[in-house]
Design an enzyme around this catalytic site. Sequence first.
Site, mmCIF file in Angstrom:
data_model
loop_
_atom_site.group_PDB
_atom_site.id
_atom_site.type_symbol
_atom_site.label_atom_id
_atom_site.label_comp_id
_atom_site.label_asym_id
_atom_site.label_seq_id
_atom_site.Cartn_x
_atom_site.Cartn_y
_atom_site.Cartn_z
ATOM 1 N N LYS A 66 28.200 35.641 6.704
ATOM 2 C CA LYS A 66 27.544 35.872 7.992
ATOM 3 C C LYS A 66 26.568 37.021 7.842
ATOM 4 O O LYS A 66 26.941 38.108 7.423
ATOM 5 C CB LYS A 66 28.576 36.205 9.071
ATOM 6 C CG LYS A 66 29.269 35.007 9.701
ATOM 7 C CD LYS A 66 28.378 34.232 10.663
ATOM 8 C CE LYS A 66 28.082 35.000 11.921
ATOM 9 N NZ LYS A 66 29.244 35.188 12.807
ATOM 10 N N HIS A 67 25.316 36.782 8.167
ATOM 11 C CA HIS A 67 24.282 37.818 8.136
ATOM 12 C C HIS A 67 24.243 38.546 6.791
ATOM 13 O O HIS A 67 24.274 39.768 6.714
ATOM 14 C CB HIS A 67 24.458 38.776 9.303
ATOM 15 C CG HIS A 67 24.202 38.116 10.633
ATOM 16 N ND1 HIS A 67 22.947 37.682 11.024
ATOM 17 C CD2 HIS A 67 25.045 37.766 11.637
ATOM 18 C CE1 HIS A 67 23.025 37.114 12.211
ATOM 19 N NE2 HIS A 67 24.293 37.149 12.603
ATOM 20 N N ASN A 232 26.580 50.361 2.254
ATOM 21 C CA ASN A 232 27.764 50.667 1.469
ATOM 22 C C ASN A 232 28.845 49.628 1.727
ATOM 23 O O ASN A 232 28.932 49.079 2.824
ATOM 24 C CB ASN A 232 28.320 52.049 1.839
ATOM 25 C CG ASN A 232 27.482 53.187 1.333
ATOM 26 O OD1 ASN A 232 26.917 53.140 0.256
ATOM 27 N ND2 ASN A 232 27.402 54.256 2.140
ATOM 28 N N HIS A 393 20.968 45.247 -1.324
ATOM 29 C CA HIS A 393 20.194 45.290 -0.065
ATOM 30 C C HIS A 393 19.130 44.189 -0.092
ATOM 31 O O HIS A 393 18.640 43.828 -1.167
ATOM 32 C CB HIS A 393 19.492 46.635 0.103
ATOM 33 C CG HIS A 393 20.448 47.764 0.331
ATOM 34 N ND1 HIS A 393 21.103 47.970 1.532
ATOM 35 C CD2 HIS A 393 20.874 48.753 -0.499
ATOM 36 C CE1 HIS A 393 21.876 49.050 1.426
ATOM 37 N NE2 HIS A 393 21.760 49.542 0.215
#
Length: 393
Positions: A66-67, A232, A393
């Site tokens: 999810k996301h 993180n 990221h």
Amino acid sequence: MKEYALKYGCNPNQKPARIYMEHGELPVEVINGRAGYINFLDALNSWQLVKELKAATGLPAAASFKHVSPAGAAVGLPLSDTLKKIYFVDDIDFELTPLASAYARARGADRMCSYGDFCALSDTCDEATAKLIKREVSDGVIAPDYTPEALEILKAKRKGTYCVIKIDPNYVPEPVEHKQVFGITFEQGRNNCDLNDPKLFDEIPTKNKNFTPEAICDLKIALITLKYTQSNSVCYVKDGQAIGIGAGQQSRIHCTRLAGNKADEWWLRQSPQVLNLPFKPGIRRADRDNAINVYLSEEHDDVLREGTWQQFFTEKPAVFTREQEKEWIAKNTNVCLGSDAFFPFGDNIERAHKSGVKYIAQPGGSIRDDNVIETCDKYDMVMAFTHVRLFHH
């Protein structure tokens, strides 16, 4: 096919949107439904995760995303009767294959966060796995292939709009990757670190140096999961599956607390007090999930107050007190914990201990490593310094 047009980008106002290859053909094929921008971000990240899990463990693997972070990840170990019940697969009339077991574990570990997920499968999707996917609220699935029976089931999901993506399992991306932010192009070498390397666990600074084979396997699952989790991040793993993932927090202790709370809820759902909640017949799985989540929280009165509990239960359940919860959580043992970067303080270890953590893998390198090691020794934990950071990221 060199490009695929998307409905829009992250949001409806972000048009045009597409995925494309500068060189060669796309390694993916949308064989049903229409994939969106976020769908593909989840699909491609989750595919990498399950592919690496399969390579590291030799077992079929599944992930629920999810996301752009995993809500769950697991390998295909058999499910106990208790796990079948808390994952809501105790009522099926067919046998769970190893891949279906991996999916049930990945989808069931944090059902609240997996609601409306995108799932990934390391192996050809079989009929049993497709039947489980059909039961859940989900946006799509990515796998290297699908049996005809599985494809027929999935194509009928969501009135025929369910997104089904097939990926070439032999596709290898370019060694250098790019992305743009604010019109500026970033370039870096892909993160091709080998998390199946046994040398990752060679440096053990704690007094206890005894990793079990099962712990090594679970720590590999934790590290591979973290490799595709927004940083993180920390990951709690037990018996071949992630049971708590803390993603995208600015403070590492907040990651450890968030993931620890999820691991605690996973364990609390296996307690007799939760297993025996007197749900009314016909309550939807999502409503049961929500009710259990609130029941286990400090807001338990929201489902136990007069006029509300009657919507879910045949009789009013007793409050699961904080003291009772702590007593049950203390029975959870031999949990593994991975971190994508070093623990800066021993408070992370203190929090991990409360959720039954025995084995830890983290990069090391903090100026307070001595405090972290000392805290591990206080609880007879085993910790490895991997010297591999896994920011994503």
